[in-house]
Scaffold this active site. Structure first.
Site, PDB file in Angstrom:
ATOM      1  N   GLY A  67       0.823  -1.198   0.000  1.00 31.06           N
ATOM      2  CA  GLY A  67       0.000   0.000   0.000  1.00 31.06           C
ATOM      3  C   GLY A  67       0.861   1.254   0.000  1.00 31.06           C
ATOM      4  N   GLY A 115       0.212  -5.252   0.397  1.00 33.14           N
ATOM      5  CA  GLY A 115      -0.949  -5.167  -0.479  1.00 33.14           C
ATOM      6  C   GLY A 115      -0.752  -5.853  -1.814  1.00 33.14           C
ATOM      7  CD  GLU A 138       2.294  -6.344   6.238  1.00 32.84           C
ATOM      8  OE1 GLU A 138       1.842  -6.162   5.093  1.00 32.84           O
ATOM      9  OE2 GLU A 138       2.905  -7.389   6.557  1.00 32.84           O
ATOM     10  CG  ASP A 146      -3.103  -5.299   5.815  1.00 32.57           C
ATOM     11  OD1 ASP A 146      -2.011  -5.641   5.306  1.00 32.57           O
ATOM     12  OD2 ASP A 146      -3.644  -4.210   5.564  1.00 32.57           O
TER      13      ASP A 146
END
Length: 357
Positions: A67, A115, A138, A146
């Site tokens: 992301g 992402g 992360e 995620d």
């Protein structure tokens, strides 16, 4: 099609191509890109002339580096909420990809992180190359895996997924295949030819057969040789005990891994372990995405995310000051707070899937 668009969509033969087009940012995802991909998938699903979708990334560096971390950093510093809106749509996209009714071919060439894993590793035909570097990094920025990453890692053999979740280590093609993050290895020099031949396929079976024709044995990965100590050490019930086992099992690589883990955010480490273990219990991707949304919303309000991005991406001093600074200072109640229900702000993917049968 404007070549300046961050997502390029075109049809070749019976294949709908979706190309992430921010090569200078290694195709890092923005909210606009997520919505554009979702729109392209919805159109491809309705179009009977489209047999399959093929996802790729522009440039030579990778499919997608994750992301837009800088945008999330600025939003968190300002006390905004646009990142939460982004995650809501991104996780819905991840679920759509996993349930897409036509072949979804993802070319996971080069860097595929965060992402980028979400838009590729939930696909039905996932191709890695000798250049692939796949990771959920992360914990190094004070965040938690995620985009359905905890679902994927929880499904990896033994404790390999726990190892990758806590360390954030990137793996090559062989280990991506071993961990269930990919399906086929194709040398990068053959991707253009593979894409051309897939365009001529008229059925799902032909697409699968074409990919298999190009697939070869991957380079040998590193993880299989370390399964004994990985499975033994990461089976512990807490991050502290995992680190203790790594430090004291007598394997130099394990001790080095403990050192890697100990520089990550203590809070993110403990929440990540709970997330992966929770994903195993939850089972379905939709339920896991619901859990990840709660965790991401909580992490957005905690200091470690801003501090981690500052240290790794903004100032690049590689010296984050985590709060709290030590694992022992992160309580069970602190961890539980990340999983609290969100009331009317819930993502609700599991509920929606149940309602639609």
């Amino acid at each position: 099609m404007n070549n300046e668009d961050p997502v390029l969509v075109h049809t070749e033969g019976r294949i709908r191509h979706i190309t992430l087009n921010r090569p200078r940012a290694i195709n890092a995802l923005t909210h606009t890109m997520v919505l554009r991909i979702d729109e392209a998938l919805a159109a491809a699903e309705r179009d009977d002339s489209v047999t399959a979708v093929l996802l790729s990334g522009a440039g030579e560096r990778g499919l997608c580096a994750g992301g837009d971390i800088r945008a999330i950093y600025e939003d968190a510093r300002a006390g905004g909420s646009t990142s939460v809106d982004f995650w809501r749509d991104e996780y819905r996209l991840n679920a759509r990809i996993a349930r897409f009714p036509k072949p979804y071919v993802a070319l996971m060439d080069g860097i595929v992180m965060g992402g980028g894993v979400g838009v590729s590793a939930h696909g039905s035909i996932r191709i890695v190359t000798e250049r692939s570097r796949v990771a959920m990094p992360e914990t190094g920025i004070g965040f938690v895996p995620d985009v359905g990453g905890t679902h994927l890692l929880a499904s990896a053999p033994g404790e390999l997924g726990t190892h990758l979740a806590l360390t954030g280590d990137a793996v090559g093609a062989g280990d991506a295949l071993l961990c269930g993050l990919a399906d086929h290895f194709v040398p990068s020099e053959h991707l253009v030819d593979l894409s051309r031949d897939v365009a001529g396929c008229t059925t799902s079976a032909e697409i699968v057969a074409t990919v298999r024709r190009y697939a070869t044995a991957p380079p040998v990965g590193a993880l299989a040789a370390h399964r004994d100590w990985i499975d033994a050490c990461y089976a512990a019930d807490s991050v502290e005990e995992i680190v203790d086992r790594l430090q004291n099992c007598g394997v130099p690589a394990a001790k080095e891994t403990a050192e890697t883990i100990l520089v990550k955010s203590p809070t993110a480490l403990k929440v990540t372990l709970a997330s992966v273990r929770g994903a195993r219990r939850l089972g379905s991707l939709e339920a896991v995405l619901d859990q990840e949304f709660r965790v991401s919303c909580a992490a957005f309000t905690r200091p470690d995310l801003v501090e981690g991005v500052r240290a790794q991406i903004i100032d690049k001093d590689r010296n984050p000051q985590w709060s709290p600074a030590r694992l022992a200072q992160v309580s069970s109640a602190d961890v539980a707070g990340f999983f609290e229900p969100l009331g009317d702000r819930e993502l609700g993917l599991a509920r929606d899937a149940s309602a639609t049968g």
